[in-house]
Scaffold this motif. Structure first.
Motif, short mmCIF file in Angstrom:
data_model
loop_
_atom_site.label_atom_id
_atom_site.label_comp_id
_atom_site.label_asym_id
_atom_site.label_seq_id
_atom_site.Cartn_x
_atom_site.Cartn_y
_atom_site.Cartn_z
N GLY A 108 0.79 -1.22 0.00
CA GLY A 108 0.00 0.00 0.00
C GLY A 108 0.82 1.26 0.00
N HIS A 109 1.96 1.30 0.75
CA HIS A 109 2.70 2.54 0.88
C HIS A 109 3.41 2.93 -0.40
N GLN A 110 3.44 2.02 -1.41
CA GLN A 110 4.10 2.35 -2.66
C GLN A 110 3.10 2.80 -3.73
N ARG A 111 1.85 2.89 -3.39
CA ARG A 111 0.85 3.25 -4.39
C ARG A 111 0.88 4.75 -4.68
N GLY A 112 0.19 5.15 -5.76
CA GLY A 112 0.23 6.52 -6.21
C GLY A 112 -0.24 7.51 -5.15
N GLU A 113 0.29 8.73 -5.27
CA GLU A 113 0.00 9.75 -4.25
C GLU A 113 -1.48 10.03 -4.12
N ARG A 114 -2.16 10.24 -5.24
CA ARG A 114 -3.57 10.59 -5.14
C ARG A 114 -4.39 9.48 -4.49
N ILE A 115 -4.11 8.25 -4.89
CA ILE A 115 -4.85 7.13 -4.32
C ILE A 115 -4.59 7.03 -2.82
N ARG A 116 -3.35 7.26 -2.42
CA ARG A 116 -3.04 7.22 -0.98
C ARG A 116 -3.80 8.30 -0.22
N LEU A 117 -3.87 9.50 -0.77
CA LEU A 117 -4.56 10.59 -0.09
C LEU A 117 -6.07 10.32 -0.02
N VAL A 118 -6.62 9.76 -1.10
CA VAL A 118 -8.05 9.42 -1.09
C VAL A 118 -8.32 8.32 -0.05
#
Length: 630
Positions: A108-118
C-alpha cells in the motif's frame, strides 16, 4: 520497489470496467445513435455535446478538442492520475487484484500519491463517523437534533465527529500505515511542536466528496465556545482538494440533477441535508467559497444545457445572501440553463425553513419563482432615486448591459420591456433600443465571451488534418474525403464487412494524408481480415504519434452515416474509393501520353497505352459490376 503492472491485469481492468459507467460519474450521457452516447466534454467548454462514448469499443472521443482514448485514458485525464494510479483505482472498483512484474504484489505505501490521499480520507471519514456515537460527541448529536437531523440522516450524509484531543486521528491513520508526510499533505494533520497533530478537533465533520464519490476533504463546524477557530473550517488546498472545484452533495445529487435537469444551489451543509430529506434531492452547496466558473462546468456536464434545464439559487435573505446572489449572476450567462433565485419571505435558509414549517415548505421554496436576472435588476434599480430623470438614466446605464447579456433575443426584448416598467420610463422602445444597441456593441467586440482566437477555434470544423501529417486539411465537403472516412470507419468498426478486399488497398488510394496514416496503422497492425478481439487496441498501438492515434480513436467512435450498415453499403464505399483511385491514375497516364507525343519511345508508348486500356476496362467493370469487380 514494485514494478510495472502485469499486462494481462491491465487488459482485465480495461475489459471489466465499462467506459460508459465510468464517464457517467462525471457527466450526463445521452443516446447519440449507432450504439454511441454523447455529452458535454469535460475537457473543454462547449455549448453543444461533441463528446462521444462507444461502450461496445470501450473508447471515447471529443470532436471538439480531439481528446480520446479508452477508460484508462479518460480517468487519467480527468483526475490527473498516472497510468498505474488509474489502473489501481479501476482495479479496486472491479475487485481485481493486480500483479506486478517485479517484486510481487504492490504494498500500500508504494501506491500513487492521489490514491493514498483518497484512502486516507476514506479511513478518516469512517473514523469520524464512528466517533459520533461516543460520549464526547453528545454536543454534536445535540447540534444535529436541534436542526432536525436524526441518526439515520447523519449516517446517510456520513456526518461524523472529530475528538477534541491533539492527535487521535493522526495516531489512528499512522496505525493504518500512512506516513506523517502523507498526513500533512492530505490536510488531515498539521505540524505541531512535537510532530503532526489533528487539523480538526472537537468539531462536527461533513465529508466532502467529488463527482466520482471519493472523499477528498472535510467541512468542520465549531461546537464549543472555547474553540477560537472560525465557525466553519474546511480542508486546505491539497493535491486532491480544490475548493473552487468541489460541490458538497454532488455525489448524492448528480443522478437526479441529470434526470430532472434541475440543480438547487444552497449555502451550507445543513441546507443540503434539509433539502434532500425534504425530497429536493438535487441540492448541492459550495465549500467555503463563492459559486464560480469551475462549479458551473460541473453542473453543465450534468444538465447538458438543454432547453428545460434549471438552476435555482437559495441564498439567505440577508445582505450577504443578496451579495452572493449578485455574484452568482456574474457567471449566469455561462449557463444555457435558466437561472432562478429562491429566497424565503422571512429570510430563512432551507434548514431553518424545514424546522419551522416542514418538508413541504422547503419543496415549495425551490420551485422557480424569480429569474436571477430579474432579481439582479431589482437590486440595481433599488439603489437609485427613480423620482428624478438623472436617477432613472443612471439606473438604465447600469442595468441595460445586464439585459443585453441575455442570450435569447426574444427574452432580451421582453426583459427590456420589464426594465422600462421598473424604471418608470414610459417610452418602452427607447429602453429596448438602448439594450439592443449595447448587445450589438458587445457582440462586435466579443462581449464577455471567448477571445477571437478561441471563437475561431470553437467554430472550426470538427475534423481537420492532424498537425503531424503533411498535406491539405481534411475537407469533409469533398466527396473523396467523405468516402475515404466512411471506409476507414468501416475498417475499424466493422472489419468483417470490408475484408479481405480492404487489405489489398494501397496507402496511395487515400488522398488525405491523415487517412493514409490511419490506413498504414491498420496495415501495420496486421490488417482487417480476421480481426482479433484486441484489433482496435493493436491499430491504436501502431500509430506513430498521439495525433494519428487520436484520429484512429475518432474514426472508431464516430457513427457510420448509413441507416443500414451491411455488405452492400460497405461494397459501395470500397468501390467508390477504388474507382476514384483508378480515375486518378487514368488522368495521370493521359498526361504522360500527352507529354510523350507521337514521336516518343515506341516501347514506352506501348506500355503506357496498354496500362491505360487495362485501367479503363477495370474502371468500366467497377461501374457495371460494383463490388463483384474488386
Amino acid at each position: 520497489m514494485a514494478g510495472r503492472i502485469n499486462d494481462d491485469d491491465v487488459k482485465a481492468v480495461r475489459d471489466a470496467v465499462p467506459i460508459d459507467a465510468v464517464v457517467s460519474e462525471y457527466l450526463q450521457l445521452r443516446n447519440a445513435g449507432g450504439g454511441n452516447l454523447k455529452g458535454l466534454c469535460p475537457f473543454h467548454d462547449e455549448k453543444s455535446p461533441s463528446f462521444q462514448v462507444s461502450p461496445s469499443k470501450g473508447l471515447f472521443h471529443c470532436f471538439g478538442c480531439q481528446e480520446g482514448g479508452d477508460t484508462i485514458a479518460f480517468v487519467m485525464k480527468i483526475d490527473h492520475l498516472s497510468f498505474s494510479e488509474t489502473v489501481e483505482r479501476l482495479a479496486a472498483k472491479a475487485g481485481i487484484t493486480l500483479r506486478y512484474e517485479e517484486g510481487g504484489y504492490n504494498p500500500g505505501h508504494q501506491r500513487g500519491e492521489r490514491i493514498r490521499l483518497v484512502e486516507a480520507h476514506k479511513a478518516a471519514a469512517q473514523f469520524y463517523a464512528d466517533q459520533l456515537g461516543g460520549a464526547e460527541a453528545e454536543i454534536g448529536r445535540k447540534f444535529l437534533a436541534e436542526r432536525g437531523f436524526d441518526q439515520a440522516a447523519a449516517e446517510h450524509f456520513g456526518v461524523g465527529y472529530s475528538p477534541a484531543g491533539w492527535d487521535h486521528l493522526t495516531r489512528f491513520l499512522r496505525g493504518k500505515g500512512f506516513s506523517d508526510k502523507e498526513l500533512i499533505l492530505s490536510g488531515l494533520s498539521q505540524d505541531g511542536r512535537r510532530g503532526p497533530i489533528d487539523r480538526f478537533r472537537g468539531r462536527l465533520m461533513w465529508p466532502i466528496r467529488d463527482v466520482g464519490g471519493e472523499v477528498v476533504g472535510f467541512g468542520a463546524r465549531k461546537l464549543r465556545d472555547d474553540d477560537n477557530g472560525p465557525k466553519y473550517l474546511n480542508t486546505p488546498e491539497t493535491p486532491i482538494y480544490k475548493k473552487s472545484q468541489v460541490l458538497y452533495g454532488i455525489d448524492l445529487a448528480k443522478k437526479d440533477i441529470a434526470k430532472v435537469s434541475r440543480a438547487v444551489v444552497v449555502e451550507g451543509y445543513t441546507d443540503v441535508m434539509a433539502c434532500h430529506l425534504a425530497g429536493v434531492t438535487t441540492a448541492i452547496a459550495t465549500c467555503g467559497t463563492a459559486f464560480g466558473g469551475d462549479h458551473i462546468k460541473i453542473l453543465r456536464r450534468l444538465l447538458m444545457d438543454n432547453g428545460s434545464a434549471r438552476v435555482i439559487f437559495t441564498f439567505d435573505g440577508d445582505a450577504a445572501g443578496q451579495k452572493a446572489a449578485l455574484r452568482a449572476f456574474e457567471d449566469d450567462q455561462k449557463f444555457a440553463a435558466e437561472t432562478y433565485i429562491a429566497i424565503a419571505p422571512d429570510g430563512m435558509d432551507p434548514c431553518e425553513l424545514r424546522l419551522a414549517k416542514g418538508d413541504q415548505a422547503v419543496a415549495e421554496l425551490v420551485e422557480p419563482r424569480t429569474p436571477l436576472f430579474e432579481f439582479a435588476l431589482r437590486q440595481i434599480v433599488n439603489r437609485y432615486d427613480l423620482e428624478t430623470p438623472a436617477g432613472r438614466a443612471a439606473a438604465l446605464d447600469e442595468a441595460a448591459p445586464i439585459v443585453a447579456r441575455i442570450k435569447n433575443i426574444a427574452s432580451q426584448h421582453e426583459v427590456a420591456v420589464q426594465l422600462a416598467g421598473m424604471l418608470g420610463i414610459l417610452d418602452t422602445q427607447f429602453v429596448v433600443k438602448r439594450v439592443a444597441q449595447i448587445a450589438r456593441w458587445s457582440r462586435d467586440r466579443g462581449g464577455r465571451g471567448p477571445a477571437p482566437a478561441d471563437r475561431n477555434r470553437q467554430a472550426a470544423p470538427p475534423m481537420q488534418a492532424p498537425a503531424a501529417q503533411a498535406g491539405p486539411a481534411l475537407n469533409l465537403r469533398s466527396p473523396a474525403h467523405r468516402t475515404e472516412r466512411e471506409l476507414l470507419k468501416l475498417a475499424l468498426q466493422r472489419p468483417e464487412l470490408v475484408s479481405p478486399a480492404f487489405d489489398a488497398y494501397g496507402i496511395d488510394e487515400f488522398t488525405a494524408p491523415p487517412y493514409a496514416a490511419v490506413r498504414q496503422c491498420i496495415q501495420d497492425a496486421g490488417g482487417a481480415t480476421g480481426a482479433p478481439a484486441d484489433y482496435l487496441a493493436a491499430v491504436r498501438e501502431a500509430a506513430p504519434n498521439d495525433t494519428v492515434r487520436a484520429l484512429v480513436t475518432e474514426l472508431a467512435v464516430e457513427a457510420i452515416f448509413a441507416k443500414t450498415v451491411d455488405e452492400n453499403y460497405a461494397g459501395d464505399q470500397l468501390v467508390t474509393v477504388r474507382l476514384r483511385a483508378v480515375d486518378r491514375r487514368i488522368r495521370d497516364i493521359q498526361g504522360t501520353l500527352a507529354r510523350l507525343g507521337a514521336n516518343g519511345d515506341p516501347e514506352r508508348l506501348a506500355a503506357v497505352q496498354n496500362e491505360l486500356w487495362v485501367l479503363t476496362q477495370y474502371g468500366q467493370s467497377l461501374r457495371n459490376n460494383g463490388a463483384a469487380a474488386l
